[in-house]
Design a protein around this motif. Sequence first.
Motif, mmCIF file in Angstrom:
data_model
loop_
_atom_site.group_PDB
_atom_site.id
_atom_site.type_symbol
_atom_site.label_atom_id
_atom_site.label_comp_id
_atom_site.label_asym_id
_atom_site.label_seq_id
_atom_site.Cartn_x
_atom_site.Cartn_y
_atom_site.Cartn_z
ATOM 1 N N TYR A 1 0.845 -1.153 0.064
ATOM 2 C CA TYR A 1 -0.042 -0.016 0.001
ATOM 3 C C TYR A 1 0.764 1.325 0.011
ATOM 4 C CZ TYR A 1 -4.241 -2.888 0.825
ATOM 5 O OH TYR A 1 -5.458 -3.717 0.561
ATOM 6 N N ALA A 2 1.899 1.318 0.979
ATOM 7 C CA ALA A 2 2.810 2.425 0.811
ATOM 8 C C ALA A 2 3.444 2.552 -0.642
ATOM 9 C CB ALA A 2 4.221 2.296 1.626
ATOM 10 N N THR A 3 3.941 1.541 -1.205
ATOM 11 C CA THR A 3 4.606 1.684 -2.591
ATOM 12 C C THR A 3 3.347 2.211 -3.870
ATOM 13 O OG1 THR A 3 5.996 -0.199 -2.047
ATOM 14 C CG2 THR A 3 5.536 0.207 -4.571
ATOM 15 N N GLY A 4 2.154 1.384 -3.517
ATOM 16 C CA GLY A 4 1.326 1.461 -4.553
ATOM 17 C C GLY A 4 0.364 3.122 -4.533
ATOM 18 N N TRP A 5 -0.072 3.504 -3.419
ATOM 19 C CA TRP A 5 -0.433 4.766 -3.135
ATOM 20 C C TRP A 5 0.407 5.968 -2.485
ATOM 21 C CZ3 TRP A 5 -4.638 4.784 -6.137
ATOM 22 C CH2 TRP A 5 -5.237 3.715 -6.165
ATOM 23 N N GLY A 6 1.269 5.508 -1.665
ATOM 24 C CA GLY A 6 2.139 6.585 -0.807
ATOM 25 C C GLY A 6 3.173 7.120 -1.844
ATOM 26 N N VAL A 7 3.951 6.193 -2.366
ATOM 27 C CA VAL A 7 5.141 6.791 -3.497
ATOM 28 C C VAL A 7 4.551 7.516 -4.345
ATOM 29 C CG1 VAL A 7 6.922 5.920 -4.946
ATOM 30 C CG2 VAL A 7 6.620 4.939 -2.535
ATOM 31 N N PRO A 8 3.565 7.326 -5.111
ATOM 32 C CA PRO A 8 2.831 8.237 -6.167
ATOM 33 C C PRO A 8 2.617 9.793 -5.693
ATOM 34 C CG PRO A 8 2.124 6.268 -6.280
ATOM 35 C CD PRO A 8 2.798 6.059 -5.193
ATOM 36 N N ILE A 9 2.286 9.655 -4.466
ATOM 37 C CA ILE A 9 1.834 10.814 -3.861
ATOM 38 C C ILE A 9 3.249 11.902 -3.664
ATOM 39 C CG2 ILE A 9 1.300 12.230 -1.661
ATOM 40 C CD1 ILE A 9 -0.738 10.285 -1.106
ATOM 41 N N ILE A 10 4.163 11.289 -3.246
ATOM 42 C CA ILE A 10 5.591 12.037 -3.116
ATOM 43 C C ILE A 10 6.201 12.398 -4.547
ATOM 44 C CG2 ILE A 10 7.960 11.866 -2.333
ATOM 45 C CD1 ILE A 10 6.790 9.788 -0.110
ATOM 46 N N MET A 11 5.940 11.597 -5.458
ATOM 47 C CA MET A 11 6.555 11.715 -6.745
ATOM 48 C C MET A 11 5.667 12.730 -7.378
ATOM 49 S SD MET A 11 7.045 7.916 -8.129
ATOM 50 C CE MET A 11 7.275 8.382 -9.774
ATOM 51 N N THR A 12 4.456 12.797 -7.273
ATOM 52 C CA THR A 12 3.587 13.700 -8.004
ATOM 53 C C THR A 12 3.600 15.048 -7.336
ATOM 54 O OG1 THR A 12 2.028 12.023 -8.429
ATOM 55 C CG2 THR A 12 1.166 14.495 -8.821
ATOM 56 N N ALA A 13 3.660 15.151 -6.016
ATOM 57 C CA ALA A 13 4.060 16.379 -5.305
ATOM 58 C C ALA A 13 5.260 16.924 -5.645
ATOM 59 C CB ALA A 13 3.892 16.070 -3.828
ATOM 60 N N ILE A 14 6.336 16.389 -5.833
ATOM 61 C CA ILE A 14 7.599 16.881 -6.369
ATOM 62 C C ILE A 14 7.528 17.456 -7.608
ATOM 63 C CG2 ILE A 14 10.084 16.516 -6.946
ATOM 64 C CD1 ILE A 14 9.982 14.370 -4.479
ATOM 65 N N TRP A 15 6.868 16.560 -8.600
ATOM 66 C CA TRP A 15 6.897 17.091 -10.027
ATOM 67 C C TRP A 15 6.046 18.291 -10.063
ATOM 68 C CZ3 TRP A 15 1.896 16.824 -12.275
ATOM 69 C CH2 TRP A 15 1.905 17.361 -13.501
ATOM 70 N N ALA A 16 4.852 18.505 -9.232
ATOM 71 C CA ALA A 16 3.856 19.399 -9.514
ATOM 72 C C ALA A 16 4.347 20.924 -8.767
ATOM 73 C CB ALA A 16 2.611 19.138 -8.655
ATOM 74 N N VAL A 17 5.270 20.556 -7.841
ATOM 75 C CA VAL A 17 6.083 21.854 -7.238
ATOM 76 C C VAL A 17 7.018 22.359 -8.346
ATOM 77 C CG1 VAL A 17 7.678 22.811 -5.406
ATOM 78 C CG2 VAL A 17 5.620 21.420 -4.891
ATOM 79 N N PHE A 18 7.875 21.456 -8.905
ATOM 80 C CA PHE A 18 8.909 21.960 -10.047
ATOM 81 C C PHE A 18 8.026 22.602 -11.310
ATOM 82 C CE2 PHE A 18 11.958 19.785 -7.659
ATOM 83 C CZ PHE A 18 12.998 20.323 -7.992
ATOM 84 N N THR A 19 7.044 21.948 -11.674
ATOM 85 C CA THR A 19 6.267 22.329 -12.911
ATOM 86 C C THR A 19 5.726 23.868 -12.592
ATOM 87 O OG1 THR A 19 6.048 20.011 -13.435
ATOM 88 C CG2 THR A 19 4.453 21.821 -14.601
ATOM 89 N N GLY A 20 5.094 23.830 -11.308
ATOM 90 C CA GLY A 20 4.311 25.184 -11.233
ATOM 91 C C GLY A 20 5.393 26.212 -10.989
ATOM 92 N N LEU A 21 6.653 26.237 -10.444
ATOM 93 C CA LEU A 21 7.555 27.312 -10.407
ATOM 94 C C LEU A 21 7.969 27.392 -11.647
ATOM 95 C CD1 LEU A 21 9.327 25.948 -6.781
ATOM 96 C CD2 LEU A 21 7.798 27.685 -7.256
#
Length: 470
Positions: A264-284
């Motif tokens: 569950y951590a790999t399937g749902w948790g890791v994507p949250i971290i990856m998407t959040a990092i990507w969204a911050v970089f893209t937004g900036l």
Amino acid sequence: MDSAATPVDPTDGVTGEIQMTPEDCQKLHRDTEITSPGPFCNATWDNILCWPPTAAGTTTSQQCPTLKGVDPSKLVFKVCLPSGLWKGKTLNDAPSEAGWTNYTTCYTDEMRKIIAKLYAGSQADAEQKILIARNTRILELTGLSLSLATLFISLFIFFHFRSLKNNRTKIHRNLLVAMVIQVLVRLVLYLDQVISRGGIGEDAPIGSASQGIDNTPFVCEAFYVLLEYARTAMFMWMFIEGLYLNTMISVTVFSPKFYDKFYYATGWGVPIIMTAIWAVFTGLNYGEISCWWNYNLTTHYWILEGPRIAVMMLNVAFLVNIIIVLVTKMRQSNSSEALQARKAVKAAIVLLPLLGINNIINMVDAPLDRSVEEFAVWSYLTHFLASFQGFFVSLLYCFLNGEVRLAISKMIYDYCSSRTAEAYRRGSGFSSVFLTTVAEPARAEPARALVACGCVRTKSPSPACQGTQV
């Protein structure tokens, strides 16, 4: 968001966003004075921006509009000729004719690359490719709709039947949920574009674009963040599918331990971290671009795409290992070489949709600078595989699954048994022996179960029911 390599009409997203008429533009600059003597170009509306009166022989500029594929931090230029006419306009043109405006300076670097490759050939070929890209949207809508329906049915089956609640189907359920989220978001975005633009793959007429997700700041970006999260979660659950299958087949233990927290951590948790990092970089770094258009062409997108490719490579390794193990086991059972090859190929074909290896094709750059025929094959193939993936996964791992069919046949058997008992109590003429001669075998045969139910409901049996009564 359209595929990274899907061709884009250079006018797409640059019309229908700003609502103004030539008369409005004239009124806006009615009191604007020209300080220099001599002729000047009148205020004009070029269907995108309103240009003020400009002295003859000069060039005026404005900030590029905040539209798709356009960088608003750049400048757009318009030239007023010494004759007092806008460049591209003649004396015979109507007063509303705006002449030519150099908007090529406004395009983002990613958009420039697409346009350069798209128009590497002839103008006619480029238009054909744009038309093909628009037609694939119909294919996508069809595939996504079918996938959504079959995914919902599969989820209902997996959650409804208690006998299907095991470790393997638990992973299936999570993968299907991630697929449902992705398909739903895509359908909402595509249908919103149809409504706001007035047709599939069409641009709205000038000044008539209705408000929707596609042109609402922050809301549009939020939908694409959710889409990328769902896609990343889908890839991670595909990785878990491959890891679990590989472990189950390779180890000698019959039922490998199910690591709930890790999965569950790999399937749902890791994507949250990856998407959040990507969204911050893209937004900036890309936040000024309307709806982050063509964000999947930026270097920041590798924050998501890199791990996805790694997941697919691992699944390829799992698949190869699974086939090797299966062939080894079949050799030990003295099966023929032909049977070994056939079963190995069948295993590979069955595992491909679930492990997501077909997504590798979708990550290949489109042949924009190749022939129309080559682009058409690539475009239809990639969009077909991507949009129908949910349908194929549901078909192979639910509707054709032996455990699922057995659970459904048992449900039909229970229903037929209750109907048979009820009919017997009412004196329908059926003997209790019916339960052992027809309904009992139907427990393991869905088709026989359906025949049994038909025999219970009818007074005069059909030929299929002959021999079922005692």
